[in-house]
Every structure is written in C-alpha cells, then in structure tokens.
Motif scaffolding. Structure first.
Motif, PDB file in Angstrom:
ATOM      1  N   UNK A  22      -2.782  19.814 -29.887  1.00 25.10           N
ATOM      2  CA  UNK A  22      -1.710  19.522 -30.844  1.00 25.10           C
ATOM      3  C   UNK A  22      -0.405  20.151 -30.402  1.00 25.10           C
ATOM      4  N   UNK A  23      -0.459  21.420 -29.998  1.00 23.93           N
ATOM      5  CA  UNK A  23       0.748  22.101 -29.529  1.00 23.93           C
ATOM      6  C   UNK A  23       1.276  21.431 -28.256  1.00 23.93           C
ATOM      7  N   UNK A  24       0.371  21.069 -27.348  1.00 25.17           N
ATOM      8  CA  UNK A  24       0.808  20.454 -26.092  1.00 25.17           C
ATOM      9  C   UNK A  24       1.462  19.102 -26.341  1.00 25.17           C
ATOM     10  N   UNK A  25       0.786  18.236 -27.107  1.00 23.81           N
ATOM     11  CA  UNK A  25       1.360  16.918 -27.378  1.00 23.81           C
ATOM     12  C   UNK A  25       2.636  17.029 -28.207  1.00 23.81           C
ATOM     13  N   UNK A  26       2.644  17.923 -29.189  1.00 21.35           N
ATOM     14  CA  UNK A  26       3.842  18.103 -30.002  1.00 21.35           C
ATOM     15  C   UNK A  26       5.018  18.576 -29.176  1.00 21.35           C
ATOM     16  N   UNK A  27       4.764  19.519 -28.257  1.00 24.12           N
ATOM     17  CA  UNK A  27       5.847  20.004 -27.402  1.00 24.12           C
ATOM     18  C   UNK A  27       6.371  18.906 -26.491  1.00 24.12           C
ATOM     19  N   UNK A  28       5.487  18.080 -25.963  1.00 22.58           N
ATOM     20  CA  UNK A  28       5.940  16.993 -25.101  1.00 22.58           C
ATOM     21  C   UNK A  28       6.770  15.975 -25.877  1.00 22.58           C
ATOM     22  N   UNK A  29       6.297  15.601 -27.074  1.00 19.22           N
ATOM     23  CA  UNK A  29       7.085  14.683 -27.889  1.00 19.22           C
ATOM     24  C   UNK A  29       8.443  15.284 -28.249  1.00 19.22           C
ATOM     25  N   UNK A  30       8.435  16.579 -28.568  1.00 16.94           N
ATOM     26  CA  UNK A  30       9.670  17.239 -28.972  1.00 16.94           C
ATOM     27  C   UNK A  30      10.651  17.314 -27.811  1.00 16.94           C
ATOM     28  N   UNK A  31      10.173  17.637 -26.615  1.00 18.23           N
ATOM     29  CA  UNK A  31      11.054  17.672 -25.450  1.00 18.23           C
ATOM     30  C   UNK A  31      11.627  16.287 -25.149  1.00 18.23           C
ATOM     31  N   UNK A  32      10.794  15.260 -25.340  1.00 19.38           N
ATOM     32  CA  UNK A  32      11.308  13.896 -25.141  1.00 19.38           C
ATOM     33  C   UNK A  32      12.406  13.583 -26.142  1.00 19.38           C
ATOM     34  N   UNK A  33      12.224  14.010 -27.406  1.00 17.38           N
ATOM     35  CA  UNK A  33      13.253  13.765 -28.412  1.00 17.38           C
ATOM     36  C   UNK A  33      14.528  14.537 -28.100  1.00 17.38           C
ATOM     37  N   UNK A  34      14.378  15.789 -27.637  1.00 15.25           N
ATOM     38  CA  UNK A  34      15.559  16.582 -27.281  1.00 15.25           C
ATOM     39  C   UNK A  34      16.314  15.910 -26.134  1.00 15.25           C
TER      40      UNK A  34
END
Length: 401
Positions: free
Chosen positions: A16-28
């Motif tokens: 969850x943390x890994x996928x969330x961080x990847x999605x968040x970096x993509x949004x940033x």
C-alpha cells in the motif's frame, strides 16, 4: 480509553505504501509540469486587464505612463492567477494522496488475494486430512509455483505419515507373535510333571512379568499411533462422568490396596443430573483408554494413604475431566514434559514395573485427536492436577428426559 496500537507490518501495508507513493509521485510530477506549462503560457496569452485606462497619450511622457500602468495591471493579474493555480494544485495533490493510498490498498489486496487463499487452505490441512491439496488455478506464475510446491510437500508428508503408521502397526503385530510363543514356552516348561527348580520358577515368573510389560508397551504404541495419525471413526456421545466412574469402580481393589481415598463431587449423583452434564463426541475406545490411563496414573503414582479427586465440569462449550492426586511436591518444568513419550518423574517412575512412559502421551494424543487439550499442573501441596478439556456435546435426549 482506547489505546492506539501501531499497525502490524504486513506485506499488504508495504505494498500500500509503495503503490501509494508511486501514484503520489506521478501526481506531483504531473502537477509540476502543468504549473510550468501553465505559468509560461500566461505570459504570451494574457489579455488586457480591466480597469479605467488613462487618457490617450498625446505626449511621450503620457505614453510612458500608460505603458507603466499596463505593466502593473498585468503583473498583479498574473500574480493573482498564479496564487489561484498553486492553491488548486495543492488541493488536487491532497486529493490525489488519499486516492493513491486507497488505490494502493485495493491493488495490494488484489495482488495478495491468492496468497491469502493459499495460507487459509494450508492452515485447514492437518495430519488428519493430508490427502487434501491446494490445487491452485491460474497462470504459471510465482503464486502457482508456490502452491504447487506446497502440494508436493503435502504429498511427501502424507506418504511419510502413512509409512509411519504402517511401520508401527506392522512392527507391533509382528512382535506380538514371538511374545506369545515365548509365553507359551514358559508355560509348557513349568507344566512338566517333574519338579521344577525354585530358581527356574522364579526366572519364569520374572520373564512372564517382563513379557507382560513388553506387551503393554506394544499396545501403547498401537494406541498412540492410532490416536496421533488414525482417522476417528465410530463417533458417539459419551459422558465423561460415567466413563471416569466406571474406571474407578474397575480399580476398587487397587485403590483399597494402596489405602487411597477417592473424593468425587459427582459420585453420589445419578446419571442425568446437573453433575452429569459433561458430555462429548468421540471414539469410545480411545476416550475410554484415555480416562483409564489418567485413573491408572492417579493410583500408581500416589503415596500410601493418599487421595484422588475426580470431577467433571462443563461451561457449555467445553467439557472437562479433572483428576487431582496426592504425592510429593513436583517441579512444574518436569511436569510439562510428561505428555511426551517415555518421560517419567523420579526414580519411582523410571523403575516402575507397571509404567511404560506412554500413559500421559496417549492421553495428550487422544485429547488432541478429538480437538481437546491436556493440562498438567504440579499442586503446591504435592501431587498432580490433570485437566482434560474436550469440545462439549449436547446431553442425549433420553438422558435429559
């Protein structure tokens, strides 16, 4: 007041943390690119700001003043729009952070679902149903490879358990034949018409005693193998109180010989009363042998003039048989090992002619085979407290009536 507990570090949490961080970096990254492109484009596509312009310039000074006013208006408008764009980007980033965590958790759960199914199926498989297999379906990926590996392991375990059962049963049965032959030879030798020397008779009695001990040991092996690895058949509803009382009555002579006092709160009550409510479902032969072993242990390993307390209780879900004996003060660490085969306490148990060291291990195996437990506790005043807990069964209708 509820105490906050730190969540366990599971694979799903890490995913969850890994996928969330990847999605968040993509949004940033997307917002940064949008800001750069958007802010750069406003410089060339900005329209004239509203307001009351000064009068048409008639001189060079008036034209310069008008240009300065237009530049000020454009700068203020550009700054206001930049602030609004950054605020909107921050809100969008916050929303994307929540969405990223939710999507990350969903995707992690989807990825780990086959592993959870494999774990649940593996936990259901025990020594009694080793024939079951996971039989995972799906593409030939790492998850299916893991399931197939577990199936291969279960197959090897099933073969090993079956070979162990066959060996114990065959060895015990094969050894009984020479034992019977030796016993018959002793009887024939002692039955001859000519007088038998006293030393020969004493030796024959000693050998017969040892043969009986070996026969009991083989019987214990068979019972232990059946309880540990055999399928429970012929289940019926049994009363722990009735079986324990019958075991005591069958050993009245041994109890009198050792001058033991039996205290049983349920002994004076007739079957069918509230004291006879400890019923369970199981194999009559195994449970009877389990209770007989406990009673024999209480009689054999008690001191002269000691006491035996027998009680049966139930709380609706669990039926219990409690047996307390007198004796010397025991070490709890040694008592904890008594449920293992060939474990005894002290020299009296080591050299006892009646004990094989399998009694309580058979009790533990039979209880476990019926979904129950065996609890052994050293009494502070001396002796042993044995508690057998089994799943309770409903009192039969004819008894309840």
């Amino acid at each position: 007041m509820r105490i906050w507990r730190r969540p366990a570090r599971t694979v799903r949490l890490r995913f969850t943390v890994l996928y969330g961080a990847m999605f968040l970096l993509s949004a940033v990254g997307l917002l940064v690119i949008t800001n750069l492109v958007g802010l750069g484009g406003t410089r060339v596509s900005r329209s004239a700001p509203p307001g009351t312009p000064p009068v048409e310039p008639t001189t060079l000074a008036a034209a310069t003043e008008r240009i300065a006013w237009l530049q000020t208006q454009l700068s203020d408008t550009h700054a206001a729009q930049s602030r609004q764009f950054l605020i909107g980007s921050a809100l969008a980033l916050a929303v994307m952070a929540v969405v990223s965590l939710v999507l990350g958790r969903l995707i992690a759960g989807r990825v780990l679902r086959p592993l959870r199914m494999i774990t649940a199926a593996t936990r259901r498989i025990s020594a009694d149903n080793l024939h079951e297999r996971l039989a995972a379906q799906g593409p030939a990926d790492e998850v299916k490879d893991l399931a197939d590996t577990i199936d291969d392991l279960l197959e090897r375990l099933e073969s090993s358990f079956a070979a162990q059962r066959r060996f114990v049963a065959n060895a015990s049965h094969e050894l009984r034949t020479p034992l019977a032959t030796m016993r018959a030879s002793l009887d024939v030798a002692l039955a001859k018409p000519e007088p038998v020397p006293a030393q020969t008779a004493a030796l024959a009695d000693r050998l017969r005693t040892e043969l009986d001990q070996v026969d009991r040991l083989l019987e214990g092996f068979l019972m232990l193998a059946r309880a540990q690895h055999g399928a429970l058949t012929d289940r019926t509803t049994l009363s722990l109180h009735q079986l324990a009382t019958a075991a005591l009555h069958a050993r009245t002579a041994d109890i009198a010989t050792n001058n033991l006092t039996v205290r049983s709160p349920a002994a004076a009550d007739t079957p069918g009363t509230a004291h006879d409510s400890a019923w369970t479902q199981g194999n009559r032969t195994l449970i009877t042998r389990m209770i007989d072993n406990v009673i024999d242990n209480a009689i054999t390993h008690n001191h002269e003039g000691g006491s035996i307390l027998l009680a049966t209780t139930t709380d609706g879900a669990t039926a219990r048989l409690v047996v307390e004996t007198g004796g010397r003060v025991l070490d709890q660490r040694q008592v904890d090992r008594l449920a293992q085969p060939f474990q005894r306490l002290g020299a009296d148990r080591t050299h006892s002619g009646d004990g094989s060291g399998l009694g309580l291990s058979i009790v533990a195996a039979v209880a476990a085979a019926h979904g129950g437990t065996l609890d052994l506790r050293a009494r502070p005043e001396g002796g042993l407290r044995v508690v057998i807990s089994l799943p309770a069964a409903a009192v039969p209708a004819e008894v309840a009536a």
